[in-house]
Design an enzyme around this catalytic site. Sequence first.
Site, PDB file in Angstrom:
ATOM      1  N   CYS A 132     150.046  29.050  -3.907  1.00  0.00           N
ATOM      2  CA  CYS A 132     149.738  28.086  -2.841  1.00  0.00           C
ATOM      3  C   CYS A 132     150.021  26.657  -3.321  1.00  0.00           C
ATOM      4  O   CYS A 132     151.169  26.288  -3.531  1.00  0.00           O
ATOM      5  CB  CYS A 132     148.290  28.267  -2.380  1.00  0.00           C
ATOM      6  SG  CYS A 132     147.934  27.473  -0.790  1.00  0.00           S
ATOM      7  N   TYR A 133     148.985  25.819  -3.536  1.00  0.00           N
ATOM      8  CA  TYR A 133     149.201  24.467  -4.061  1.00  0.00           C
ATOM      9  C   TYR A 133     149.953  24.533  -5.390  1.00  0.00           C
ATOM     10  O   TYR A 133     150.836  23.714  -5.664  1.00  0.00           O
ATOM     11  CB  TYR A 133     147.854  23.759  -4.250  1.00  0.00           C
ATOM     12  CG  TYR A 133     147.956  22.390  -4.891  1.00  0.00           C
ATOM     13  CD1 TYR A 133     148.152  21.254  -4.120  1.00  0.00           C
ATOM     14  CD2 TYR A 133     147.841  22.236  -6.276  1.00  0.00           C
ATOM     15  CE1 TYR A 133     148.251  19.996  -4.712  1.00  0.00           C
ATOM     16  CE2 TYR A 133     147.940  20.997  -6.876  1.00  0.00           C
ATOM     17  CZ  TYR A 133     148.138  19.876  -6.087  1.00  0.00           C
ATOM     18  OH  TYR A 133     148.242  18.634  -6.671  1.00  0.00           O
TER      19      TYR A 133
ATOM     20  N   GLU B  68     145.371  36.777  -4.959  1.00  0.00           N
ATOM     21  CA  GLU B  68     144.064  37.135  -5.517  1.00  0.00           C
ATOM     22  C   GLU B  68     143.055  37.639  -4.488  1.00  0.00           C
ATOM     23  O   GLU B  68     142.004  38.166  -4.863  1.00  0.00           O
ATOM     24  CB  GLU B  68     143.473  35.935  -6.286  1.00  0.00           C
ATOM     25  CG  GLU B  68     143.013  34.760  -5.427  1.00  0.00           C
ATOM     26  CD  GLU B  68     144.114  33.781  -5.083  1.00  0.00           C
ATOM     27  OE1 GLU B  68     143.799  32.624  -4.757  1.00  0.00           O
ATOM     28  OE2 GLU B  68     145.300  34.169  -5.125  1.00  0.00           O
TER      29      GLU B  68
ATOM     30  N   HIS C  43     148.131  33.829  -1.274  1.00  0.00           N
ATOM     31  CA  HIS C  43     147.098  34.067  -2.283  1.00  0.00           C
ATOM     32  C   HIS C  43     147.093  35.541  -2.668  1.00  0.00           C
ATOM     33  O   HIS C  43     146.571  36.378  -1.930  1.00  0.00           O
ATOM     34  CB  HIS C  43     145.723  33.653  -1.755  1.00  0.00           C
ATOM     35  CG  HIS C  43     145.533  32.168  -1.659  1.00  0.00           C
ATOM     36  ND1 HIS C  43     144.979  31.423  -2.675  1.00  0.00           N
ATOM     37  CD2 HIS C  43     145.841  31.297  -0.673  1.00  0.00           C
ATOM     38  CE1 HIS C  43     144.951  30.152  -2.317  1.00  0.00           C
ATOM     39  NE2 HIS C  43     145.468  30.044  -1.107  1.00  0.00           N
TER      40      HIS C  43
ATOM     41  N   LYS D 283     129.973  38.351  -5.168  1.00  0.00           N
ATOM     42  CA  LYS D 283     128.996  39.302  -4.650  1.00  0.00           C
ATOM     43  C   LYS D 283     129.243  40.735  -5.118  1.00  0.00           C
ATOM     44  O   LYS D 283     128.310  41.439  -5.495  1.00  0.00           O
ATOM     45  CB  LYS D 283     129.003  39.240  -3.121  1.00  0.00           C
ATOM     46  CG  LYS D 283     127.990  40.154  -2.460  1.00  0.00           C
ATOM     47  CD  LYS D 283     126.557  39.665  -2.638  1.00  0.00           C
ATOM     48  CE  LYS D 283     126.306  38.428  -1.809  1.00  0.00           C
ATOM     49  NZ  LYS D 283     124.886  38.009  -1.867  1.00  0.00           N
TER      50      LYS D 283
ATOM     51  N   SER E  45     114.348  35.104  -3.285  1.00  0.00           N
ATOM     52  CA  SER E  45     114.428  35.226  -1.824  1.00  0.00           C
ATOM     53  C   SER E  45     114.229  36.664  -1.369  1.00  0.00           C
ATOM     54  O   SER E  45     113.838  36.916  -0.227  1.00  0.00           O
ATOM     55  CB  SER E  45     115.795  34.722  -1.330  1.00  0.00           C
ATOM     56  OG  SER E  45     116.818  35.633  -1.681  1.00  0.00           O
ATOM     57  N   GLY E  46     114.506  37.608  -2.270  1.00  0.00           N
ATOM     58  CA  GLY E  46     114.445  39.013  -1.895  1.00  0.00           C
ATOM     59  C   GLY E  46     115.812  39.585  -1.591  1.00  0.00           C
ATOM     60  O   GLY E  46     115.963  40.785  -1.372  1.00  0.00           O
ATOM     61  N   GLY E  47     116.829  38.722  -1.579  1.00  0.00           N
ATOM     62  CA  GLY E  47     118.195  39.172  -1.359  1.00  0.00           C
ATOM     63  C   GLY E  47     118.790  39.776  -2.619  1.00  0.00           C
ATOM     64  O   GLY E  47     118.155  39.798  -3.684  1.00  0.00           O
ATOM     65  N   VAL E  48     120.018  40.235  -2.510  1.00  0.00           N
ATOM     66  CA  VAL E  48     120.674  40.921  -3.633  1.00  0.00           C
ATOM     67  C   VAL E  48     120.801  39.999  -4.851  1.00  0.00           C
ATOM     68  O   VAL E  48     120.491  40.393  -5.983  1.00  0.00           O
ATOM     69  CB  VAL E  48     122.076  41.417  -3.216  1.00  0.00           C
ATOM     70  CG1 VAL E  48     122.793  42.064  -4.402  1.00  0.00           C
ATOM     71  CG2 VAL E  48     121.971  42.402  -2.058  1.00  0.00           C
ATOM     72  N   ASP E  49     121.242  38.769  -4.629  1.00  0.00           N
ATOM     73  CA  ASP E  49     121.534  37.864  -5.743  1.00  0.00           C
ATOM     74  C   ASP E  49     120.292  37.540  -6.568  1.00  0.00           C
ATOM     75  O   ASP E  49     120.294  37.669  -7.795  1.00  0.00           O
ATOM     76  CB  ASP E  49     122.171  36.566  -5.227  1.00  0.00           C
ATOM     77  CG  ASP E  49     123.376  36.832  -4.352  1.00  0.00           C
ATOM     78  OD1 ASP E  49     124.003  37.885  -4.531  1.00  0.00           O
ATOM     79  OD2 ASP E  49     123.673  35.990  -3.482  1.00  0.00           O
ATOM     80  N   SER E  50     119.222  37.100  -5.897  1.00  0.00           N
ATOM     81  CA  SER E  50     118.018  36.728  -6.641  1.00  0.00           C
ATOM     82  C   SER E  50     117.364  37.962  -7.262  1.00  0.00           C
ATOM     83  O   SER E  50     116.774  37.882  -8.344  1.00  0.00           O
ATOM     84  CB  SER E  50     117.022  35.989  -5.739  1.00  0.00           C
ATOM     85  OG  SER E  50     116.567  36.801  -4.675  1.00  0.00           O
ATOM     86  N   THR E  51     117.477  39.124  -6.613  1.00  0.00           N
ATOM     87  CA  THR E  51     116.896  40.348  -7.164  1.00  0.00           C
ATOM     88  C   THR E  51     117.603  40.756  -8.447  1.00  0.00           C
ATOM     89  O   THR E  51     116.965  41.120  -9.451  1.00  0.00           O
ATOM     90  CB  THR E  51     116.970  41.491  -6.131  1.00  0.00           C
ATOM     91  OG1 THR E  51     116.236  41.117  -4.965  1.00  0.00           O
ATOM     92  CG2 THR E  51     116.390  42.771  -6.692  1.00  0.00           C
TER      93      THR E  51
ATOM     94  N   GLY F 288     144.593  24.705  -4.034  1.00  0.00           N
ATOM     95  CA  GLY F 288     143.692  23.551  -4.008  1.00  0.00           C
ATOM     96  C   GLY F 288     143.729  22.857  -2.664  1.00  0.00           C
ATOM     97  O   GLY F 288     144.642  23.091  -1.856  1.00  0.00           O
TER      98      GLY F 288
END
Length: 609
Positions: A80-81, A169, A167, A370, A220-226, A53
């Site tokens: 960590c924290y 992870e 970390h 991602k 947007s045409g990017g990976v996420d919105s597609t 954190g």
Amino acid sequence: MEKIVVLDFGGQYSHLIAKRARYLGYYSEIALPSISKNDPKMKDVAGVVLSGGPSSVYDKDIPEFNSDILNLDVPILGLCYGHQLLSKEYRGVVRRAAVGEFGVVELTNVAESPLFDGVTFPTQVWTSNNDEVTELPPGFEIIGSTKNCRIAAIQNLEKKRFGIQFHAEVRDTLEGDKILGNFIKFCGMKKNWDTAKIKEIILEDIKRDAGDKKALLFLSGGVDSTVAFALLNAALGKDRVLGLHIDNGFMRMNESAAIDERYKKFGFTNYIIEDASEEFLKAVKNITDPQEKRKRVGETYINVRNRVVDRLKLPFDDWLLAQGTLYPDIIESGGTKHSKTIKTHHNRVDGIQKLIDAGLVIEPLKDLYKDEVRAVGRALGLSEELVGRHPFPGPGLSINVLCSDGVIKEVELYEKTNKFLKELNIASISKEIKDIYAIPIKSVGVHGDIRTYAYPAALDMGEFYKKAIDWDEIEKISFFITNKVKEVNRTILKIYEKQGLSLIEGYCDKKRLDMTRIADEIVLSALKKYGWYNKIFQHLTINLPYATKRDNCSVVLRPVVSEDVMTAKFARLDQKLLSAIVDELRKIDFIDAVYYDATNKPPATFGWE
């Protein structure tokens, strides 16, 4: 169902802990650190992880922690924290570190531990901290140390308590999965989770959250919105989904036409394209503050969406706004209870937040990273052309064009930064360095889960790109600088500079966007030609208002490799490729300087804004 519960103290990587557990085959959930041990969410808990954190355990306003959790008879691991908090709760001492650690360090083994079964020492771990445990809690023992942190890993086997300063992870901790797996094994939990379930869970969530409403998606045409578009179509049907691609004037060269072609080729038909470039350019006119720019871009998206809804006569109450928001967007925007704002993402501005609060937004990917999104896209049958693209966020090139009124902000800080850099004994690190100096325009970074905004350090190493490049040496130098000089969050390599550079007045207007598009196209074309496009996660072409005259600029090359966006390394481009890119950029009259960003995340972010 048995589970691992991660208590989220607002760290940049809290959800990544839960994600790693799921990848390893174990069901996991996130909870607030103030949760009661009798809360239904704590039912069937096999183990607890205390996340990192942005706070210090000795601060007044730290996240509320229900210390009664420590009375649970299950193993607990602090990261960590969480490691520092665990030590403090068991009467250890935490203080400001003499030397903070940020990035990759080497962990050595001090004592045997079930946490380290099968780990080969010394092992590379990734850390981001200004504080450290300086005195062990009674009954605990040290099991691992780093060069600058003696108490980097601890355990009390009788109490079933473990703490690690690094970390586990993140992927840069090379044996992190093994360490987390060892902890879960110590918890006695059996595998009960299949990541293939993610797609089905999301589809069911969409149906539940949408009810009988339809969804208008920012596309947007990017990976996420597609991928979000494909999920919505699969869950609700094409008749209840409309994609809205907005050409905001910040796209790459011919990008909107290319997106249209790709979608038609795949079979998407339920989308429209809206040219709102003039509206967006007007919104960011003469704006120099990166946070303000991002907010204006986000609010303009809402204005355009509302206009389209009115024009198409879509009943407002019947339509939800859908977005391809990922969890990193929420974290970096300060969208979890204890997280700090690193940068405001366009999908988390006030106008959108009000819609979220009113239950009018649906975000199918909001709990994913991602790499998970790409996996879901492939499971949906999307082509590699769609899911393998480099990320390109909604604000597009607007956040790659840095802006200035021509006046250096915080002159004293700039001069102080330059002074510190000049005083570094840089020759002891490398004889290749001819000079080191600060560039007079700030960039965004992240240190210890907190946003930084600082001047970058530039290194003159001659024509390093014309011979075999020692990237290990460059990474070592970059790490040394950003750890030694707290006023610096980014190290760049000078490739070439014209004489007489200075900070100039420059804004995010069509002329500078076109300049960026030209340079960006040169780089992307070279990456594809030399077979490097799919070897890196993303390339950002950064336009700096640092030039010999108003109509010119400097360009920063920012290629990065990453798995989950939360951490990244600068890409080590092939010498022939880099030389080819530089040769083409030298031909462009308006480019007065070219630099190479050689900074990992952290302390830098991917982009400069």
